[in-house]
Design a protein around this motif. Structure first.
Motif: not given
Length: 544
Positions: A97-99, A364-372, A457-469
């Motif tokens: 839903r968030e995506l 505090e926000c719970k991470g959704t647009a509505e909560a923000s 850096v490659a590990n962070l960007l290519q394996r831990h990247f979360d574009w929606s966040s």
């Protein structure tokens, strides 16, 4: 090709970029010697062992052999870590839903008829004017908004002409974007996943103004969508001595900086940082504390001059410099390949600032647009002015900055974004320019080899990247149009960020006085002490 098609910028091929003299200079003087150190060490060790010279030569030769042997053992260790990083991403797909909300927000960006230097006049008094209030509808193929959308979306397909992209390519990209995985055969998808994919594809085609072709033959092999967290990880080895020297330099700088400015290096709940709190500072009447979030690179070696300047010139307020080992090439750190997630980072940093008495995040926000939106609606602005921090981020640090604004907006009184990669990141420029584009000049090669292709850096960007966040939208920024509360710093010749696009996005929402745009500025140039952009930034920080 029709006359109209020739005018379509989405059909224009990428401009030819020849290799420059600076590329070859950097390649021969810096990259090649470092890259060659590892194979040369192997050859030296093998030669020494095969000839038996180790027992008959001088101590100098023996010392060189020991160093080469260290390189050999380290290269095996580095290979093991690289194999570990090459595996599947440990990051899940998140809330469907968030995506979907995020995708809808992306498709609405630029849909409102906002002038480049203004905003929707009908919603001038609204706290969040512009695109979120728009509805996605079928655009005409020649609508400038549709043409612009098609042109920017090509970044996710290597800049291929739009006519070469078909529905299969886009489905692959959408599926990865939504579920962080390669797309299986369509007939094997669950009803929920297939429904979400089809709905998003339908909205995308309306936004693009065209229906993507269903090719009978196999999709064009020349077109490959960028699937950041499932594509092959690009890692270039570097010698043990490089990491060891960087470790020594950064620890030495940390020692001298803390001693010179009466600061402290410490940690709290897994966060490491350098902190200095003036003894005379009054939390009720004094200027707000400054929190600095650094970007990718070499850690303190890269930011020591900036930190030294801040500690030396802002002695009237507390300062906290968050250390992030996973993006600082600190390979000997226990969390080098296990970076903190968005939730871990934002919650821990919020608790840290609260424990210091610098901020109050009761709401505090719970991470959704509505909560923000609820969080910001309930926020007492005067209370935030009295209990909050000035947050300054550079480049990749703007992702952490975005996480805080999404999850705990009440702890940030003022925001300063320098070379931010969080804005318009959905358009793919940052991803393509930094990780997928072939380097053609010296600066690009330096960024690719010394930063982008480094293991951590490659590990962070290519394996831990979360574009929606990591994507920050205008409507998620508290006081986005208040030049006293939010500052944006961009360089027109930034080779990573498409600064012109980011500037257009910001100014179309009414951001004018709070924007510093240097037409000749490159990525990182605003951090050079004494430069025009840096001077303006420091004046802005001191203003309150």
């Amino acid at each position: 090709m029709s006359h109209d098609m020739k005018k379509d910028i989405a059909e224009e091929p990428l401009a030819h970029r020849p290799y420059t003299t600076s590329f070859y200079a950097v390649l021969l003087l810096l990259v090649a010697p470092l890259w060659a150190a590892v194979p040369l060490a192997w050859l030296f060790v093998i030669y020494t062992l095969r000839t038996g010279k180790l027992y008959t030569v001088s101590w100098t030769y023996t010392a060189l052999f020991v160093l080469a042997l260290c390189e050999v053992f380290f290269s095996v260790y580095h290979y093991h870590l690289a194999r570990r990083v090459a595996g599947p991403t440990p990051v899940g797909s998140g809330s469907l839903r968030e995506l979907q909300i995020q995708f809808t927000r992306i498709l609405k960006a630029g849909l409102a008829s906002l002038p480049d230097d203004g905003f929707d006049e009908e919603t001038t008094d609204a706290p969040r004017p512009g695109s979120p209030a728009e509805h996605i509808f079928q655009l005409d193929p020649h609508d400038p908004r549709a043409v612009d959308f098609r042109s920017t979306l090509r970044n996710w397909f290597g800049g291929a002409p739009w006519s070469a992209i078909d529905v299969h390519h886009v489905r692959q990209w959408l599926y990865w974007s939504m579920f962080n995985a390669n797309m299986p055969p369509l007939d094997t998808l669950s009803p929920a996943h297939r429904g979400a994919l089809d709905e998003t594809l339908d909205l995308l085609q309306k936004r693009a103004g065209v229906v993507l072709p269903e090719r009978v033959a196999d999709p064009s092999p020349a077109v490959k969508p960028i699937l950041l967290t499932v594509d092959k990880v690009n890692i270039c080895w570097r010698p043990f001595m490089f990491y060891a020297a960087l470790w020594v330099v950064n620890r030495t700088l940390r020692y001298h900086l803390t001693r010179k400015h009466n600061a402290t290096y410490t940690s709290h709940d897994g966060l490491e940082y350098i902190i200095r709190i003036p003894s005379a500072w009054n939390p009720e009447t004094g200027p707000r504390p400054l929190v600095f979030l650094h970007g990718l690179g070499l850690g303190l070696l890269q930011y020591s001059m900036q930190l030294n300047y801040l500690l030396g010139h802002f002695t009237d307020r507390p300062l906290l410099f968050l250390i992030q080992p996973s993006i600082s090439q600190d390979i000997f750190h226990p969390r080098f390949l296990t970076p903190l997630s968005r939730r871990e980072t934002s919650s821990r940093l919020a608790r840290l600032l609260e424990s210091l008495g610098w901020a109050d995040s009761d709401v505090e926000c719970k991470g959704t647009a509505e909560a923000s939106e609820i969080s910001r609606a309930l926020m007492d602005d005067e209370r935030q002015r009295r209990a909050g921090v000035t947050m300054m981020s550079h480049s990749n640090g703007s992702y952490t900055h975005a996480w805080i604004l999404k999850d705990h907006p009440s702890i940030v009184t003022r925001s300063c974004f320098v070379d931010p990669v969080t804005f318009c990141s959905w358009e793919g420029d940052v991803c393509y320019n930094f990780l997928y584009r072939q380097p053609k000049n010296g600066l690009e090669l330096l960024m690719y080899y010394f930063v982008g292709s480094e293991l951590g850096v490659a590990n962070l960007l290519q394996r831990h990247f979360d574009w929606s966040s990591n994507s920050l939208f205008y409507e998620e920024i508290p006081h986005a149009r208040d030049p006293a509360r939010t500052l944006y710093v961009l360089g027109g010749k930034d080779s990573i960020v498409n600064a012109a696009r980011v500037k257009k996005y910001l100014t179309s929402h009414g951001i004018r006085k709070g924007l510093i745009f240097d037409p000749a500025g490159m990525h990182g140039q605003a951090m050079i002490i004494g430069g025009p952009s840096h001077t303006k930034m420091m004046q802005w920080i001191r203003a309150r």
